[in-house]
Design an enzyme around this catalytic site. Structure first.
Site, PDB file in Angstrom:
ATOM      1  N   HIS A 157      46.282  37.255  33.483  1.00 29.56           N
ATOM      2  CA  HIS A 157      45.676  38.688  33.040  1.00 29.56           C
ATOM      3  C   HIS A 157      44.999  38.111  31.766  1.00 29.56           C
ATOM      4  CE1 HIS A 157      48.588  41.170  35.249  1.00 29.56           C
ATOM      5  NE2 HIS A 157      47.631  41.267  35.889  1.00 29.56           N
ATOM      6  N   ASN A 166      35.279  37.730  43.068  1.00 34.81           N
ATOM      7  CA  ASN A 166      37.116  37.470  42.742  1.00 34.81           C
ATOM      8  C   ASN A 166      37.228  37.467  44.136  1.00 34.81           C
ATOM      9  OD1 ASN A 166      39.601  37.916  42.420  1.00 34.81           O
ATOM     10  ND2 ASN A 166      39.748  39.570  41.328  1.00 34.81           N
ATOM     11  N   GLU A 185      37.898  43.481  33.338  1.00 32.78           N
ATOM     12  CA  GLU A 185      37.870  42.038  33.769  1.00 32.78           C
ATOM     13  C   GLU A 185      36.727  41.455  33.860  1.00 32.78           C
ATOM     14  OE1 GLU A 185      41.936  42.960  35.618  1.00 32.78           O
ATOM     15  OE2 GLU A 185      42.270  40.945  34.942  1.00 32.78           O
ATOM     16  N   ARG A 243      36.271  34.608  39.106  1.00 35.19           N
ATOM     17  CA  ARG A 243      37.649  34.738  38.735  1.00 35.19           C
ATOM     18  C   ARG A 243      38.533  33.725  39.216  1.00 35.19           C
ATOM     19  NH1 ARG A 243      42.164  39.385  39.235  1.00 35.19           N
ATOM     20  NH2 ARG A 243      43.350  38.704  37.565  1.00 35.19           N
ATOM     21  N   ARG A 276      56.001  42.458  43.463  1.00 29.70           N
ATOM     22  CA  ARG A 276      56.754  41.170  42.949  1.00 29.70           C
ATOM     23  C   ARG A 276      58.044  41.503  42.170  1.00 29.70           C
ATOM     24  NH1 ARG A 276      51.500  39.070  40.033  1.00 29.70           N
ATOM     25  NH2 ARG A 276      50.113  40.020  41.295  1.00 29.70           N
TER      26      ARG A 276
END
Ligand code: AMP
Length: 393
Positions: free
Chosen positions: A179, A11, A383, A90, A240
């Site tokens: 996600h 990732n 994940e 990813r 965010r």
């Protein structure tokens, strides 16, 4: 290590590279870690190999040196002479094209770079990670696993923005959602906890971490999700802003004299929990400040739980009912406060939280009472394992 398949999951961020090495015979991670501050002379490499944790400060000028340093440590530890059989990457944005994981070809890599138009903060770094890994492992399959893929088929009415249709078509402007591997993973685990088939369930999955998104999962498929064309939309997050009136952007650009780069930075890195509280983007610090009476930290905390509840209410309508609500990611898995607060006003749906199970259990579990009409679960996400599974598939 026999005939087992080893999958390296990578990732890549702009200055970081996370890795996880899976023995897919047993579906266990045998090594993991992360290089941070790539590009600097005092980069940090943290690895846990064979249960042995190590953290070093060293010079890692580029992602290439970071990957080489990781592999050196893997070879000295678990890997010995065993090759990596495949690499799973990813990738944040699959654009309008990719609704499933794919083998990385030149065309795929080119597309990932082109989809930087939707994910300028993520896709360039993901593509760079793939390029470096392909040079390092030229003879094994590389697989791109997209954060957007699980949401690829959400219906048009849930993904269309209210702008001129021709422009949406021209640029691929619409809700993509993110996600995806996490929502898919926790929905599947929730079905197992409920001892019912996923294809028979309506589940609302709440991934609440540094990034937060909520997803309506209807019979195993995502039918709506809170993030949008980019991961900026929806619930407020660590840094965010979540959903705001687009006119706020124009106003700030004009009155604060912000250019494109400055407003992007403000909305992505200086807003959310950090921007509201002025304390931190880290929820543990927000909780501590809120408990010691900091009003802005309380406001940030309240807004987060309020936003999550808003989406749950909305998705109960989208799904025409709900069988289970699942909490995951750093905050969703660990904050008893957030789960209790979110569930406190879901009585109208038939949600009854079991305070004992919410407070005291650990790991994957049911936290609603036996007579709760909606089962509430906590499922730590994984994940990386999902990416490894996708790579093998
Ligand atoms: P993630 O992005 O999934 O790694 O989640 C990171 C977020 O989870 C950060 O805001 C952390 O403060 C939060 N977090 C991690 N552990 C806890 C905890 N025990 N209680 C509350 N929040 C936590």
């Amino acid at each position: 290590m026999g005939d087992t398949v080893f999958v390296l999951v990578l990732n890549a961020g702009s200055s970081s590279l996370k890795f996880n090495l899976f023995d897919m015979g047993k579906e266990v991670s045998i090594a993991e870690g992360m290089a941070e501050r790539i590009g600097l002379n005092d980069a940090i490499l943290a690895c846990t190999i064979d249960g042995d944790k190590r953290k070093e400060t060293l010079a890692l000028p580029t992602h290439r040196e970071a990957l080489e340093a990781i592999l050196e440590r893997l070879h000295a530890g678990v890997l010995h002479d065993t090759p990596v059989h495949a690499v799973g990457h990813r990738v944040v944005h699959g654009g309008p094209k990719y609704g499933d994981s794919v083998l990385v070809t030149d065309e795929v890599l080119h597309d990932i770079e082109a989809f930087a138009m939707y994910a300028p903060l993520h896709n360039p770094a993901n593509a760079l990670g793939i390029r470096v890994a392909k040079e390092t492992f030229p003879d094994v399959p590389h697989v791109a696993v997209f954060d957007t893929a699980f949401h690829h088929n959400i219906p048009d009415h849930a993904r269309t923005y209210g702008i001129p249709y021709e422009l949406s078509q021209k640029y691929g402007i619409r809700r993509y959602g993110f996600h995806g591997t996490s929502h898919a993973f926790v929905a599947a685990r929730t079905a197992i906890l409920l001892c019912r088939p996923l294809r028979a369930l309506k589940i609302i999955t709440c991934h609440i971490g540094n990034g937060t998104s909520i997803c309506a999962v209807d019979h195993g498929k995502s039918v709506d999700t809170s993030m949008g064309m980019t991961p900026l939309q929806g619930v407020i997050m660590g840094t965010r802003c979540g959903t705001i009136d687009p006119s706020v952007v124009e106003m700030l650009m004009e009155y604060e004299h912000l250019d494109y780069a400055a407003i992007t930075d403000l909305l992505n890195k200086k807003s959310g929990l950090l921007g509201i509280s002025g304390v931190s983007s880290d929820f543990r610090e927000i909780e501590l400040a809120a408990e010691s009476g900091n009003d802005r930290a309380r406001l940030a905390r309240d807004l987060l739980t309020y936003n999550v509840r808003q989406f749950i209410g909305s998705y109960a309508t989208v799904l025409d009912g709900v069988d289970a609500i699942t909490f995951t990611a750093g905050i969703g898995t660990h904050s008893t406060y957030v789960r209790a607060k979110v569930c406190s006003k879901l009585g109208f749906l038939g949600v009854k939280l079991d305070p004992e199970a919410n407070e005291h259990g650990t790991g994957e579990r049911i936290i609603s009472t036996p007579d709760s009409r909606v089962v509430v679960t906590v499922v730590p996400t994984n994940e990386e394992l999902m990416i490894a599974r996708e790579t093998v598939r």
